[in-house]
Design an enzyme around this catalytic site. Sequence first.
Site, mmCIF file in Angstrom:
data_model
loop_
_atom_site.group_PDB
_atom_site.id
_atom_site.type_symbol
_atom_site.label_atom_id
_atom_site.label_comp_id
_atom_site.label_asym_id
_atom_site.label_seq_id
_atom_site.Cartn_x
_atom_site.Cartn_y
_atom_site.Cartn_z
ATOM 1 N N HIS A 424 0.790 -1.270 0.172
ATOM 2 C CA HIS A 424 -0.063 -0.001 0.123
ATOM 3 C C HIS A 424 0.807 1.244 0.214
ATOM 4 O O HIS A 424 0.130 2.354 -0.196
ATOM 5 C CB HIS A 424 -0.892 -0.052 1.291
ATOM 6 N N ASP A 428 -2.404 1.926 -4.502
ATOM 7 C CA ASP A 428 -3.534 1.967 -3.845
ATOM 8 C C ASP A 428 -4.877 1.147 -4.098
ATOM 9 O O ASP A 428 -4.518 0.260 -5.277
ATOM 10 C CB ASP A 428 -3.974 3.469 -3.945
#
Length: 452
Positions: A424, A428
């Site tokens: 992450h 995303d």
Amino acid sequence: MATFDLIMPKMGESVAEATIIKWTKNEGDKIKLDETVLEIATDKVDSEIPSPFEGTLVKRLFKEGDVVQVGTVIATISSDAAASVSSTPKVETPVSKTETVVNKVESAPAVTQALTNFADSDKFYSPLVKSIAKEEGISLAELDSIKGTGQDGRVTKADILAYLPNRGKSSGTVVAEVSQQSQTTSTETKTSSSAPVNLGDNTVIVQRPAVSVGAGDEIVEMDRMRKLIADHMVMSKHVSPHVTSFVEADVTNLVMWRDKAKKEFEKREGEKLTFTPLFIEAVAKAIKDFPLINVSVDQTGTKVIKRKNINIGMAAALPSGNLIVPVIKNADQKNLLGITKAVNDLANRARANKLAPDEIQGGTFTLTNVGNFGNVMGTPIINQPQVAILAVGSIKKKPAVIETPQGDMIGIRQFMFLSLSYDHRVVDGSLGGSFLRKVADYLEQFDTSRTV
């Protein structure tokens, strides 16, 4: 009678040394051509070293557990055969091949000393560790103070890199110092230990929980590969914030096409057509659509490396229960036959422990098939330094609503779950979810009219 050198062969571009884990031949034993003389282990893979000569093992120059540099003479073999020295593995050796057996044996300590010497230190340091120390200006005393986690306390690359962010701090050397607190009663023992975790610019000490060992419990030492896997998995979870997304795909058309084509494919090509090549083909196509999945984050954690090649690793379970990830290089440039041949070859040699170190390096994305074990989905751990890994589950028949010109109907369809774990820091939810959906689309929209 001629005498020949057996040399530690070059096993990959990034492999500079190997550990001797087992000699399969004793001094005085007869050796056939290409017969295994010893087994070695690198930080990538275990391998067997065959003899390029037929003869007798005269001298073993290293013991089991010794770490040996590539190109070093590890044994001498006498032979009456008209073998040529050029038939030895093609690596550079620091020892002359024209020396007698006696001279070779006498010179072995000198070779070892040259390799282990670092500014008059009695400790062994690999060329990579010495290079890092020189670049960072680490003195001999400072380097000697680092406690290593490698073989016989050897300082590894991970040790010195974990040490660097905390140089000069009052906490002292950041190393894998283990504090064991034992409390023994008549029925159980409790132990606890601490270990360093390198988190970018900071290294923290993680306290492991105390573990009770009761009467009748069995303690089994992890084998070398399992220790490496454990370290790699823990490191990955600490380096990357993991997020996992899921989709369910209707792969009825793909299943029907494979069921129809697999017999003809095997008859013509001599290769079994499993689902894995079809999954890899879909992944390679999706990566070309979303190239930012095919990246790595550099060691500083601030730069993204966009990979030119699409090299897909496929997780393979070994008979020992351990896991290895051979890599299909340039998967996007191969057709289905080429991918199938690569998958079958790598899988077979992985199970036989015949992979070369280069064949498990350079991956840019990993696929793991948890469906092989009857699992419908999984949340895999990212294979660093990659930023994503895809798990494919087992294919199950389910009732589903089918849209037809005559209206909606209930039919039996083939479904599977796909799960993508991604880093992450750079991937995303939009990118990760879109990529995963694209892989599912390629599988769902499989062209059943294509020829094998």
